[in-house]
Design a protein around this motif. Structure first.
Motif, PDB file in Angstrom:
ATOM      1  N   ASN A  28     -13.552  47.844 -11.170  1.00  0.00           N
ATOM      2  CA  ASN A  28     -14.909  47.322 -11.335  1.00  0.00           C
ATOM      3  C   ASN A  28     -15.725  47.469 -10.054  1.00  0.00           C
ATOM      4  O   ASN A  28     -16.919  47.805 -10.099  1.00  0.00           O
ATOM      5  CB  ASN A  28     -14.862  45.854 -11.755  1.00  0.00           C
ATOM      6  CG  ASN A  28     -14.362  45.667 -13.174  1.00  0.00           C
ATOM      7  OD1 ASN A  28     -14.340  46.598 -13.966  1.00  0.00           O
ATOM      8  ND2 ASN A  28     -13.943  44.457 -13.494  1.00  0.00           N
ATOM      9  N   ALA A  47     -16.724  51.092  -9.724  1.00  0.00           N
ATOM     10  CA  ALA A  47     -17.785  51.421 -10.682  1.00  0.00           C
ATOM     11  C   ALA A  47     -19.128  50.860 -10.229  1.00  0.00           C
ATOM     12  O   ALA A  47     -20.160  51.538 -10.316  1.00  0.00           O
ATOM     13  CB  ALA A  47     -17.419  50.888 -12.068  1.00  0.00           C
ATOM     14  N   LYS A  85     -22.420  53.087  -9.082  1.00  0.00           N
ATOM     15  CA  LYS A  85     -23.706  52.909  -9.756  1.00  0.00           C
ATOM     16  C   LYS A  85     -24.781  52.459  -8.766  1.00  0.00           C
ATOM     17  O   LYS A  85     -25.953  52.834  -8.886  1.00  0.00           O
ATOM     18  CB  LYS A  85     -23.565  51.899 -10.894  1.00  0.00           C
ATOM     19  CG  LYS A  85     -24.741  51.914 -11.875  1.00  0.00           C
ATOM     20  CD  LYS A  85     -24.398  51.182 -13.162  1.00  0.00           C
ATOM     21  CE  LYS A  85     -25.546  51.299 -14.175  1.00  0.00           C
ATOM     22  NZ  LYS A  85     -25.227  50.653 -15.461  1.00  0.00           N
TER      23      LYS A  85
END
Length: 538
Positions: A506, A509, A513
């Motif tokens: 997580n 990610a 982003k």
């Protein structure tokens, strides 16, 4: 949720169990987001937050009061499911009066969170919710599957209650001003606590001062029938809340030292040393000495040290073998092969897997090890040695001696006080910034709130301008602090492979982003801050 009216009546089962279960079974990456369920959707409503927090704490109290073995395990989800499916009642001691007192205490704590953009009651509840979820992932046992070792925490309801309680109280009455600013201002709390973990110490004081009020005597009596259990509970809570002061270099170093004593070097530390060694060798031709130190008598695989030596005509890279009985440094000259980095990485990975699968060898202790002072033991002025952590099962000591324990296998969980403490510290640190270890929406929401809180302090001339490098600083925080923290959660082994890997995934990610969309988000929040919180005219 309606409070029970008859003080002597049992506390209703269905409303509490249903609410606690709904809050617990949400997926980690969606925790606290809009899900369409009115029991779990985000809210700033005081009464709703109090009901939710009370339900989760009440289940922890159930785990403390009920004899071990009453439920399949001490996870919130299994306690609630078992109670609902079997239509059983809560333990008799958890009366309507107990619930009312507990709820009133929770209400006072949540109401104590100030109306600041970030360190408010929504943040406090989100940390509580995140700790509750990690406890559930850690102690929940699946039929037919081998449960990961939790170093005694799986069978230690008091420690689990302390962990959740610490999450509830950790930022109560936080002013939205950083500790360093309070120290610079000679704030009364800075003077009171000698500039050390100012906000954290105050939150601890507020929470325990409230808990010790006469009107909460029943809560204390039921949960802590023995004073020793209360003192152990308080010790755990104090340590966990102070651990959240990540801006304190002394506190951060203590946390790192305990981790290294318990688990050895984190994988990132070892790989960073290897990469630095390879880069140095390729650029300068320097020789490198790997020193692997075995903690004598512990069975631990030890830690790594890397030192660089000036090259000469005869020296070559040296490796010190581990396991030397007398502890003397013993070097063996050998040329490192071209693929040594891959070999070392595989060796480290294998070592971590061994560490997860078996820690029993740490129970053997040499006389010299027992006398070493530091994290594990100290000494007072009389010369008496004080054991800080017991390496062979203290966290589950009360359970082990409890005659009402029903067929619970305590030994297989390899109880270890220091490791359990480090695990709880890591969980607490992660929960405090859980929005970054969860989904993208979490990260953006709380990151923006933090910016607005720092902007508020800056406008009041009580902090620095957060606008400077806000976009870049978020990248640095994700990579330098959050990703290693997520890996440490996994490295403890208490979450198993599937759950443990998601934390780092997580973070990665979110970082990726942020690299794409973060600049636009940063610019937007900076503009919003300038509009809503303009600088005063000089």
């Amino acid at each position: 949720m309606t409070e029970p009216n008859d003080d002597d009546a049992p506390t209703p089962v269905a409303p509490i169990a249903t609410l606690a279960l709904a809050l617990t079974v949400e997926e980690w990456h969606q925790l606290g987001l809009q899900t369409g369920n009115p029991d779990t959707e985000p809210t700033n409503d005081l009464e709703k937050l109090v009901d939710r927090a009370t339900a989760l704490l009440f289940i922890r109290c159930v785990a403390v009061v009920a004899p071990l073995g009453t439920y399949p395990d001490l996870s919130t989800s299994n306690i609630c499911r078992t109670t609902l499916m079997k239509q059983t009642k809560w333990p008799k001691a958890l009366t309507a009066l107990f619930y009312s007192q507990l709820r009133e205490f929770v209400k006072r704590i949540i109401a104590g969170y100030k109306d600041v953009p970030y360190h408010n009651r929504e943040h406090g509840f989100h940390v509580l919710l995140s700790v509750n979820k990690m406890i559930d992932m850690m102690v929940s046992q699946q039929t037919g599957q081998k449960s990961p070792v939790t170093f005694g925490l799986r069978h230690d309801p008091v420690a689990l209650l302390a962990l959740l309680y610490a999450a509830l109280i950790h930022d109560v009455e936080h002013q939205g001003i950083p500790n360093r600013q309070l120290a610079q201002e000679d704030d009364r709390l800075a003077v009171l606590y000698n500039d050390q973990s100012i906000a954290e110490n105050w939150s601890i004081y507020v929470a325990f001062s409230e808990l010790l009020q006469d009107e909460f005597q029943l809560v204390r009596t039921v949960i802590f029938p023995e004073k020793d259990e209360y003192f152990r509970f308080r010790k755990i809570v104090v340590n966990l809340v102070l651990t959240t002061d990540i801006a304190s270099p002394e506190r951060s170093q203590l946390v790192k030292s305990k981790w290294k004593e318990a688990f050895g070097d984190p994988i990132e530390t070892i790989e960073r040393k290897m990469k630095a060694q390879a880069r140095r060798m390729s650029l300068t031709g320097q020789n490198v000495a790997f020193r692997r130190h075995n903690r004598r008598g512990t069975g631990d695989t030890g830690t790594s040290e890397v030192s660089f030596e000036q090259p000469d005509d005869q020296d070559s890279p040296t490796i010190t073998p581990e396991g030397s009985e007398n502890g003397d440094v013993e070097e063996t000259k050998m040329e490192l092969p071209s693929n040594w980095l891959d070999h070392r990485r595989r060796s480290i990975t294998h070592r971590i897997e061994r560490r997860r699968s078996s820690m029993a060898s740490r129970n053997s202790t040499s006389s010299k090890y027992r006398q070493r002072l530091g994290i594990l033991r100290t000494v007072d002025l009389s010369g008496e040695t004080l054991e800080t952590y017991t390496r062979t099962g203290s966290l589950a000591h009360s359970a082990a001696s409890d005659p009402t324990t029903y067929g619970v296998d305590l030994e297989s969980d390899e109880s270890d006080d220091l490791k359990a403490t480090v695990v709880m510290e890591t969980i607490m640190l992660a929960a405090d910034v859980a929005h970054n270890l969860q989904g993208w929406d979490h990260m953006v929401k709380f990151s923006n709130r933090l910016y607005m809180e720092l902007r508020t302090a800056y406008v009041k001339k009580r902090g620095t301008d957060p606008e400077t490098r806000w976009f870049e600083n978020q990248i640095g925080f994700l990579e330098s602090y959050l990703l290693p923290l997520a890996h440490r959660l996994d490295d403890t082994g208490v979450f198993g492979e599937r759950n443990g890997e998601q934390f780092a995934a997580n973070v990665i990610a979110n970082r990726d982003k942020w690299l794409i969309e973060g600049l636009m988000i940063a610019q937007k929040i900076v503009q919003e801050g300038a509009e809503k919180l303009p600088l005063p005219d000089n």
